[in-house]
Design an enzyme around this catalytic site. Structure first.
Site, PDB file in Angstrom:
ATOM      1  N   TRP A  62      -1.710  -6.095  -7.129  1.00  0.00           N
ATOM      2  CA  TRP A  62      -1.972  -5.060  -8.119  1.00  0.00           C
ATOM      3  C   TRP A  62      -0.709  -4.310  -8.529  1.00  0.00           C
ATOM      4  O   TRP A  62      -0.535  -3.962  -9.700  1.00  0.00           O
ATOM      5  CB  TRP A  62      -3.021  -4.084  -7.611  1.00  0.00           C
ATOM      6  CG  TRP A  62      -3.432  -3.084  -8.650  1.00  0.00           C
ATOM      7  CD1 TRP A  62      -3.267  -1.732  -8.614  1.00  0.00           C
ATOM      8  CD2 TRP A  62      -4.073  -3.374  -9.901  1.00  0.00           C
ATOM      9  NE1 TRP A  62      -3.769  -1.159  -9.755  1.00  0.00           N
ATOM     10  CE2 TRP A  62      -4.268  -2.142 -10.571  1.00  0.00           C
ATOM     11  CE3 TRP A  62      -4.498  -4.552 -10.515  1.00  0.00           C
ATOM     12  CZ2 TRP A  62      -4.869  -2.062 -11.823  1.00  0.00           C
ATOM     13  CZ3 TRP A  62      -5.101  -4.470 -11.771  1.00  0.00           C
ATOM     14  CH2 TRP A  62      -5.272  -3.230 -12.415  1.00  0.00           C
ATOM     15  N   ASN A  63       0.208  -4.061  -7.595  1.00  0.00           N
ATOM     16  CA  ASN A  63       1.454  -3.379  -7.968  1.00  0.00           C
ATOM     17  C   ASN A  63       2.231  -4.194  -8.991  1.00  0.00           C
ATOM     18  O   ASN A  63       2.718  -3.652  -9.997  1.00  0.00           O
ATOM     19  CB  ASN A  63       2.322  -3.143  -6.733  1.00  0.00           C
ATOM     20  CG  ASN A  63       1.715  -2.136  -5.779  1.00  0.00           C
ATOM     21  OD1 ASN A  63       0.914  -1.295  -6.164  1.00  0.00           O
ATOM     22  ND2 ASN A  63       2.083  -2.235  -4.512  1.00  0.00           N
TER      23      ASN A  63
ATOM     24  N   GLU B  23      -7.525  -9.747  -2.762  1.00  0.00           N
ATOM     25  CA  GLU B  23      -8.160  -9.494  -4.056  1.00  0.00           C
ATOM     26  C   GLU B  23      -7.371 -10.073  -5.220  1.00  0.00           C
ATOM     27  O   GLU B  23      -7.726  -9.878  -6.390  1.00  0.00           O
ATOM     28  CB  GLU B  23      -8.360  -7.982  -4.252  1.00  0.00           C
ATOM     29  CG  GLU B  23      -7.225  -7.240  -4.914  1.00  0.00           C
ATOM     30  CD  GLU B  23      -6.002  -7.039  -4.031  1.00  0.00           C
ATOM     31  OE1 GLU B  23      -4.971  -6.562  -4.540  1.00  0.00           O
ATOM     32  OE2 GLU B  23      -6.071  -7.359  -2.822  1.00  0.00           O
ATOM     33  N   GLN B  24      -6.293 -10.809  -4.925  1.00  0.00           N
ATOM     34  CA  GLN B  24      -5.463 -11.364  -5.993  1.00  0.00           C
ATOM     35  C   GLN B  24      -6.242 -12.313  -6.904  1.00  0.00           C
ATOM     36  O   GLN B  24      -5.960 -12.392  -8.112  1.00  0.00           O
ATOM     37  CB  GLN B  24      -4.256 -12.075  -5.385  1.00  0.00           C
ATOM     38  CG  GLN B  24      -3.312 -11.126  -4.657  1.00  0.00           C
ATOM     39  CD  GLN B  24      -2.330 -11.834  -3.750  1.00  0.00           C
ATOM     40  OE1 GLN B  24      -2.214 -13.071  -3.786  1.00  0.00           O
ATOM     41  NE2 GLN B  24      -1.623 -11.078  -2.911  1.00  0.00           N
TER      42      GLN B  24
ATOM     43  N   HIS C 190       1.886 -13.506  -8.142  1.00  0.00           N
ATOM     44  CA  HIS C 190       0.791 -13.709  -7.199  1.00  0.00           C
ATOM     45  C   HIS C 190      -0.401 -12.806  -7.507  1.00  0.00           C
ATOM     46  O   HIS C 190      -1.410 -12.869  -6.809  1.00  0.00           O
ATOM     47  CB  HIS C 190       1.274 -13.440  -5.775  1.00  0.00           C
ATOM     48  CG  HIS C 190       1.695 -12.023  -5.540  1.00  0.00           C
ATOM     49  ND1 HIS C 190       2.600 -11.349  -6.343  1.00  0.00           N
ATOM     50  CD2 HIS C 190       1.333 -11.117  -4.592  1.00  0.00           C
ATOM     51  CE1 HIS C 190       2.760 -10.119  -5.900  1.00  0.00           C
ATOM     52  NE2 HIS C 190       2.005  -9.947  -4.843  1.00  0.00           N
TER      53      HIS C 190
ATOM     54  N   ASP D 280      -5.043   6.372   1.869  1.00  0.00           N
ATOM     55  CA  ASP D 280      -5.453   5.014   1.488  1.00  0.00           C
ATOM     56  C   ASP D 280      -6.892   4.773   1.901  1.00  0.00           C
ATOM     57  O   ASP D 280      -7.331   5.184   2.975  1.00  0.00           O
ATOM     58  CB  ASP D 280      -4.532   4.009   2.181  1.00  0.00           C
ATOM     59  CG  ASP D 280      -4.642   2.607   1.603  1.00  0.00           C
ATOM     60  OD1 ASP D 280      -5.757   2.049   1.606  1.00  0.00           O
ATOM     61  OD2 ASP D 280      -3.615   2.080   1.151  1.00  0.00           O
TER      62      ASP D 280
ATOM     63  N   HIS E 182       0.831  -1.203   0.000  1.00  0.00           N
ATOM     64  CA  HIS E 182       0.000   0.000   0.000  1.00  0.00           C
ATOM     65  C   HIS E 182       0.869   1.259   0.000  1.00  0.00           C
ATOM     66  O   HIS E 182       0.483   2.272  -0.593  1.00  0.00           O
ATOM     67  CB  HIS E 182      -0.905   0.019   1.234  1.00  0.00           C
ATOM     68  CG  HIS E 182      -2.023  -0.965   1.187  1.00  0.00           C
ATOM     69  ND1 HIS E 182      -3.343  -0.594   1.185  1.00  0.00           N
ATOM     70  CD2 HIS E 182      -2.021  -2.324   1.144  1.00  0.00           C
ATOM     71  CE1 HIS E 182      -4.116  -1.669   1.142  1.00  0.00           C
ATOM     72  NE2 HIS E 182      -3.323  -2.731   1.129  1.00  0.00           N
TER      73      HIS E 182
END
Length: 483
Positions: A363-364, A384-385, A360, A128, A27
């Site tokens: 998102w990054n 959320e992966q 994995h 965030d 994050h």
């Protein structure tokens, strides 16, 4: 615009943006990168920036950004990074609620103090989405607030669709067969119950209520990738009407490495090793900085990579597992294994030798692969992966699944070496080479679109400039009106 307004705009002080990342490395990095861009006044808008965080994360902040350090953070169980919190911990002192409470107790007063320190200067807070208290602090200090999502618009929209449409009883998603995302979702996407993050759904009302108090919402994404899903998300926002801005991808590498790694540092040995490999030949393998694999899974992964016959680069950061499998591979002739240290992932993915990425689906990492135009073999592990995997495989069609169809619902099971080798083969073009070529072509197109989005005059630059100008317009008002 009248000339008097133009002169006032030209002489107005720059907008000061105070960024508040959540205390987890995945994050922190995108918000820190955006803070660095804001400190440089990028995209033709006049801004300054600061970050509010703890001593642990202050060491990871970009050198160009001032940091307001919350020194009184009491780490629950001694864990300074939320993503390193033991998932099976029975101790209440190291639980997620305790961590969130400690973060609020330290960061909220530090944020208020940072805003007071810039009294009289136009300011806004960018925090965030999981820091549900930040909009309240911004409102009390009389400045507007922006909710920043460190997950993609697709994943966020999918969570909202599930939240809004789920039946009222607990454990409401069907077992067995996958089901379509409900609620008029922009694309026909199927998920299984095992892929739904029930814990995140349980906390979603808290985050949505906080977001309702914000002036705007921003995603680390760009319109060519997620415009439809951002529009869906905006249409279902709670509270006052507000805009959704797509302001990514954040500049690769910013906020990812320690402050000590200067621009004059020697070229990383990983990149020197890649320099000697053929174009598009190497499979890059990394599961992020905090997703650990067990020893049994590491052995199967290593065996599968060897069986694939492809040269590979396998990075196992500190906290990502390791041990016997890594030590064995480090001495082998099949590839390079790097364990226990930070690696320059954006530069690795951009290297011409890399032809695929086993990931994995954080998102990054997904965004860095998209920016580099590299196709992916998807292996989600948590949160959320699994939704990101559906986006990469079914919507963007730039990925292949590692976990085979019959094993998709058993996310805890060890993935055997054979499945790893088959996924790497499909990714790199064995068998149905035309499918791999089409996948690679789509990945290259997305990479070009990502670069265009952040180039001067690009879509994300425009969204960022519009966001800043509208935040400036709010300064000095008696309330924090919607954008």
């Amino acid at each position: 615009m009248p000339q008097t307004q133009q002169r006032a705009r030209a002489t107005a002080p720059p907008l000061h943006l105070v960024f508040v990342p959540f205390l987890a490395r995945s994050h922190f990095a995108p918000l820190a990168a955006k803070a660095a861009a804001a400190a440089r006044g990028e995209h033709g808008v006049s801004t300054t920036a600061a970050i509010v965080t703890t001593p642990h994360f202050a060491a990871l902040a970009p050198p160009s950004v001032p940091v307001h350090v919350a020194h009184d953070f009491r780490c629950p169980g001694g864990h300074e990074d939320f993503s390193l919190l033991p998932e099976d911990s029975s101790s209440s002192s190291s639980s997620a609620p305790a961590f969130f409470a400690a973060a609020e107790a330290a960061l909220a007063p530090a944020l208020a103090a940072a805003l007071r320190a810039h009294g009289g200067v136009p300011a806004a807070v960018v925090s965030d989405t999981v820091l549900y208290w930040a909009p309240r602090v911004a409102r009390e200090c009389g400045v507007p607030h922006v909710t920043f999502h460190t997950i993609g618009a697709f994943a966020a929209a999918a969570m909202v669709a599930l939240h809004l449409q789920r039946p009222s009883e607990a454990a409401s998603f069907p077992d067995g067969d996958p089901f379509l995302l409900p609620g008029g979702f922009p694309r026909h996407v199927k998920l299984s119950r095992a892929q739904v993050n029930e814990e995140a759904l349980a906390h979603l009302p808290i985050f949505r209520a906080a977001e309702a108090e914000s002036s705007a919402v921003a995603f680390n994404s760009f319109p060519a990738l997620e415009a439809d899903f951002a529009a869906y998300y905006q249409a279902h926002l709670a509270g006052r009407p507000k805009k959704v801005f797509l302001v990514g991808p954040t500049r690769a590498g910013a906020g990812a490495s320690p402050r000590a790694s200067g621009a004059g540092a020697e070229r990383d040995p990983i990149l020197r090793w890649l320099d000697g490999r053929c174009a598009g030949s190497v499979v890059y393998v990394c599961f992020g900085s905090t997703c650990a694999l067990g020893e049994g899974q590491l052995r199967e992964l290593g065996a599968g990579l060897r069986a694939s016959g492809r040269p590979f680069l396998w990075v196992i950061p500190a906290g990502g597992g390791g041990g016997g499998a890594a030590r064995e591979e480090r001495a082998s002739s099949h590839g390079m294994v790097v364990a226990g240290r930070w690696a320059p992932q954006a530069e690795i993915l951009a290297h011409g030798a890399v032809g695929g990425f086993v990931t994995h689906c954080g998102w990054n990492s997904a965004m860095e692969a998209v920016c580099a135009g590299v196709p992916l073999a998807t292996w989600p592990l948590r949160a959320e992966q699994f939704v990101n995997e559906a986006f990469l495989v079914e919507v963007l069609r730039v990925g292949v699944r590692v976990r085979e169809e019959e094993a998709e619902d058993d996310v805890e099971a060890v993935v055997p070496a054979g499945a790893v080798a088959r996924a790497v083969g499909r990714l790199m073009g064995e068998g149905r080479g035309e499918e791999a070529a089409a996948r690679r072509g789509r990945a290259r197109e997305l990479g070009a679109a990502a670069r265009a989005a952040v180039a001067e005059g690009g879509s994300s630059c425009g969204d960022w400039a519009r966001l800043v100008e509208e935040l400036k317009a709010l300064h000095g008002g008696k309330s924090d009106p919607a954008m």
